[in-house]
Motif scaffolding. Structure first.
Motif, PDB file in Angstrom:
ATOM      1  N   TRP A 146      27.192  68.219  39.322  1.00 48.86           N
ATOM      2  CA  TRP A 146      28.297  67.622  38.577  1.00 48.86           C
ATOM      3  C   TRP A 146      29.558  68.472  38.736  1.00 48.86           C
ATOM      4  O   TRP A 146      30.640  67.943  39.022  1.00 48.86           O
ATOM      5  N   LEU A 147      29.435  69.769  38.541  1.00 51.75           N
ATOM      6  CA  LEU A 147      30.592  70.660  38.639  1.00 51.75           C
ATOM      7  C   LEU A 147      31.165  70.651  40.054  1.00 51.75           C
ATOM      8  O   LEU A 147      32.384  70.673  40.235  1.00 51.75           O
ATOM      9  N   SER A 148      30.299  70.602  41.051  1.00 50.86           N
ATOM     10  CA  SER A 148      30.757  70.533  42.438  1.00 50.86           C
ATOM     11  C   SER A 148      31.489  69.223  42.708  1.00 50.86           C
ATOM     12  O   SER A 148      32.559  69.206  43.336  1.00 50.86           O
ATOM     13  N   ALA A 149      30.933  68.114  42.216  1.00 53.85           N
ATOM     14  CA  ALA A 149      31.578  66.805  42.396  1.00 53.85           C
ATOM     15  C   ALA A 149      32.922  66.771  41.684  1.00 53.85           C
ATOM     16  O   ALA A 149      33.904  66.241  42.210  1.00 53.85           O
ATOM     17  N   ARG A 150      32.986  67.344  40.491  1.00 52.67           N
ATOM     18  CA  ARG A 150      34.240  67.382  39.738  1.00 52.67           C
ATOM     19  C   ARG A 150      35.306  68.145  40.517  1.00 52.67           C
ATOM     20  O   ARG A 150      36.457  67.717  40.606  1.00 52.67           O
ATOM     21  N   LYS A 151      34.916  69.267  41.114  1.00 52.55           N
ATOM     22  CA  LYS A 151      35.834  70.059  41.924  1.00 52.55           C
ATOM     23  C   LYS A 151      36.339  69.247  43.124  1.00 52.55           C
ATOM     24  O   LYS A 151      37.531  69.261  43.441  1.00 52.55           O
ATOM     25  N   ASP A 152      35.419  68.531  43.784  1.00 53.99           N
ATOM     26  CA  ASP A 152      35.794  67.704  44.927  1.00 53.99           C
ATOM     27  C   ASP A 152      36.743  66.579  44.531  1.00 53.99           C
ATOM     28  O   ASP A 152      37.694  66.264  45.262  1.00 53.99           O
ATOM     29  N   PRO A 206      24.900  47.493  43.558  1.00 51.98           N
ATOM     30  CA  PRO A 206      24.452  46.408  44.432  1.00 51.98           C
ATOM     31  C   PRO A 206      25.601  45.864  45.275  1.00 51.98           C
ATOM     32  O   PRO A 206      26.742  45.757  44.805  1.00 51.98           O
ATOM     33  N   LEU A 207      25.316  45.537  46.522  1.00 50.06           N
ATOM     34  CA  LEU A 207      26.320  45.039  47.447  1.00 50.06           C
ATOM     35  C   LEU A 207      27.031  43.809  46.897  1.00 50.06           C
ATOM     36  O   LEU A 207      28.244  43.658  47.045  1.00 50.06           O
ATOM     37  N   GLU A 208      26.298  42.934  46.219  1.00 52.09           N
ATOM     38  CA  GLU A 208      26.913  41.733  45.652  1.00 52.09           C
ATOM     39  C   GLU A 208      27.971  42.088  44.618  1.00 52.09           C
ATOM     40  O   GLU A 208      29.047  41.482  44.578  1.00 52.09           O
ATOM     41  N   LEU A 209      27.687  43.073  43.764  1.00 48.71           N
ATOM     42  CA  LEU A 209      28.658  43.504  42.761  1.00 48.71           C
ATOM     43  C   LEU A 209      29.865  44.138  43.436  1.00 48.71           C
ATOM     44  O   LEU A 209      31.007  43.869  43.073  1.00 48.71           O
ATOM     45  N   HIS A 210      29.628  44.990  44.425  1.00 50.43           N
ATOM     46  CA  HIS A 210      30.717  45.616  45.180  1.00 50.43           C
ATOM     47  C   HIS A 210      31.640  44.551  45.768  1.00 50.43           C
ATOM     48  O   HIS A 210      32.863  44.600  45.607  1.00 50.43           O
ATOM     49  N   LYS A 270      42.788  61.424  56.884  1.00 47.37           N
ATOM     50  CA  LYS A 270      41.645  60.588  56.532  1.00 47.37           C
ATOM     51  C   LYS A 270      41.409  60.704  55.038  1.00 47.37           C
ATOM     52  O   LYS A 270      41.456  61.789  54.478  1.00 47.37           O
ATOM     53  N   ILE A 271      41.173  59.573  54.408  1.00 46.18           N
ATOM     54  CA  ILE A 271      40.878  59.568  52.975  1.00 46.18           C
ATOM     55  C   ILE A 271      39.520  60.221  52.772  1.00 46.18           C
ATOM     56  O   ILE A 271      38.543  59.861  53.443  1.00 46.18           O
ATOM     57  N   PRO A 272      39.426  61.184  51.848  1.00 46.08           N
ATOM     58  CA  PRO A 272      38.131  61.829  51.633  1.00 46.08           C
ATOM     59  C   PRO A 272      37.097  60.858  51.062  1.00 46.08           C
ATOM     60  O   PRO A 272      37.425  59.984  50.262  1.00 46.08           O
ATOM     61  N   VAL A 273      35.858  61.020  51.494  1.00 49.46           N
ATOM     62  CA  VAL A 273      34.740  60.225  50.992  1.00 49.46           C
ATOM     63  C   VAL A 273      33.865  61.158  50.162  1.00 49.46           C
ATOM     64  O   VAL A 273      33.378  62.167  50.659  1.00 49.46           O
ATOM     65  N   LEU A 274      33.706  60.838  48.879  1.00 52.03           N
ATOM     66  CA  LEU A 274      32.915  61.666  47.971  1.00 52.03           C
ATOM     67  C   LEU A 274      31.608  60.936  47.647  1.00 52.03           C
ATOM     68  O   LEU A 274      31.612  59.755  47.305  1.00 52.03           O
ATOM     69  N   ASP A 275      30.508  61.659  47.754  1.00 51.26           N
ATOM     70  CA  ASP A 275      29.176  61.077  47.556  1.00 51.26           C
ATOM     71  C   ASP A 275      28.716  61.258  46.112  1.00 51.26           C
ATOM     72  O   ASP A 275      28.487  62.368  45.657  1.00 51.26           O
ATOM     73  N   PHE A 276      28.594  60.142  45.395  1.00 52.65           N
ATOM     74  CA  PHE A 276      28.142  60.156  44.005  1.00 52.65           C
ATOM     75  C   PHE A 276      26.725  59.589  43.877  1.00 52.65           C
ATOM     76  O   PHE A 276      26.308  59.188  42.800  1.00 52.65           O
ATOM     77  N   SER A 277      25.976  59.566  44.975  1.00 56.19           N
ATOM     78  CA  SER A 277      24.648  58.958  44.947  1.00 56.19           C
ATOM     79  C   SER A 277      23.558  59.916  44.471  1.00 56.19           C
ATOM     80  O   SER A 277      22.431  59.492  44.246  1.00 56.19           O
ATOM     81  N   ASN A 278      23.877  61.180  44.286  1.00 59.20           N
ATOM     82  CA  ASN A 278      22.900  62.179  43.855  1.00 59.20           C
ATOM     83  C   ASN A 278      22.369  61.831  42.461  1.00 59.20           C
ATOM     84  O   ASN A 278      23.132  61.717  41.500  1.00 59.20           O
ATOM     85  N   GLU A 279      21.053  61.685  42.341  1.00 60.52           N
ATOM     86  CA  GLU A 279      20.432  61.353  41.055  1.00 60.52           C
ATOM     87  C   GLU A 279      20.607  62.468  40.022  1.00 60.52           C
ATOM     88  O   GLU A 279      20.525  62.238  38.829  1.00 60.52           O
ATOM     89  N   ASP A 280      20.832  63.698  40.473  1.00 60.55           N
ATOM     90  CA  ASP A 280      20.995  64.851  39.573  1.00 60.55           C
ATOM     91  C   ASP A 280      22.432  65.031  39.100  1.00 60.55           C
ATOM     92  O   ASP A 280      22.766  66.059  38.522  1.00 60.55           O
ATOM     93  N   LEU A 281      23.279  64.065  39.348  1.00 58.07           N
ATOM     94  CA  LEU A 281      24.692  64.163  38.980  1.00 58.07           C
ATOM     95  C   LEU A 281      24.859  63.872  37.489  1.00 58.07           C
ATOM     96  O   LEU A 281      25.204  62.777  37.080  1.00 58.07           O
ATOM     97  N   GLU A 320      31.396  57.062  47.429  1.00 51.15           N
ATOM     98  CA  GLU A 320      30.145  56.609  48.028  1.00 51.15           C
ATOM     99  C   GLU A 320      29.085  56.602  46.935  1.00 51.15           C
ATOM    100  O   GLU A 320      28.792  57.631  46.328  1.00 51.15           O
ATOM    101  N   LEU A 321      28.518  55.435  46.652  1.00 52.16           N
ATOM    102  CA  LEU A 321      27.566  55.301  45.557  1.00 52.16           C
ATOM    103  C   LEU A 321      26.135  55.077  46.027  1.00 52.16           C
ATOM    104  O   LEU A 321      25.238  54.934  45.198  1.00 52.16           O
ATOM    105  N   GLY A 322      25.927  55.051  47.327  1.00 51.24           N
ATOM    106  CA  GLY A 322      24.576  54.812  47.838  1.00 51.24           C
ATOM    107  C   GLY A 322      24.074  53.465  47.379  1.00 51.24           C
ATOM    108  O   GLY A 322      24.784  52.476  47.419  1.00 51.24           O
TER     109      GLY A 322
END
Length: 108
Positions: free
Chosen positions: A26-32, A52-56, A8-19, A46-48
């Motif tokens: 940030w360091l955890s996301a970079r590692k992932d 916008p859906l239209e842009l996606h 399965k392709i990994p799904v990484l969540d970048f929706s955290n406002e503190d990123l 994953e951008l939460g």
């Protein structure tokens, strides 16, 4: 009897406002990201609600159009740089874009 499994392709969540660069998230996301690229060569971002859906839909629609060009047309895209340009084959197809994240800078 052989065991068959599907990766399965990994799904990484970048929706955290503190990123933000240098922070713990940030360091955890970079590692992932590094792990996903090393193990799978790709990941789903994953951008939460940050995109916008239209842009996606517009972006992926444009990419779909690019890959729908006839193979003969795509073979005409060449580059002097190694591993740049269009690379279609029987198993996969990719396009390498140089400086994709550089604002207002495009190189050939």
């Amino acid at each position: 009897m052989p065991i068959h499994s599907q990766a399965k392709i990994p799904v990484l969540d970048f929706s955290n406002e503190d990123l933000k660069p240098g922070t713990s998230p940030w360091l955890s996301a970079r590692k992932d990201v590094c792990r996903a690229l090393e193990e799978y060569g790709c990941f789903v971002a994953e951008l939460g609600n940050r995109l916008p859906l239209e842009l996606h839909n517009s972006m992926f629609g444009s990419v779909r159009e690019l890959f729908d060009f006839p193979t003969e047309t795509k073979k005409k895209v060449t580059s002097e740089r190694a591993l740049h340009g269009n690379f279609p084959n029987a198993l996969y197809e990719r396009v390498m874009i140089t400086n994709a994240t550089a604002r207002n800078k495009f190189r050939s």
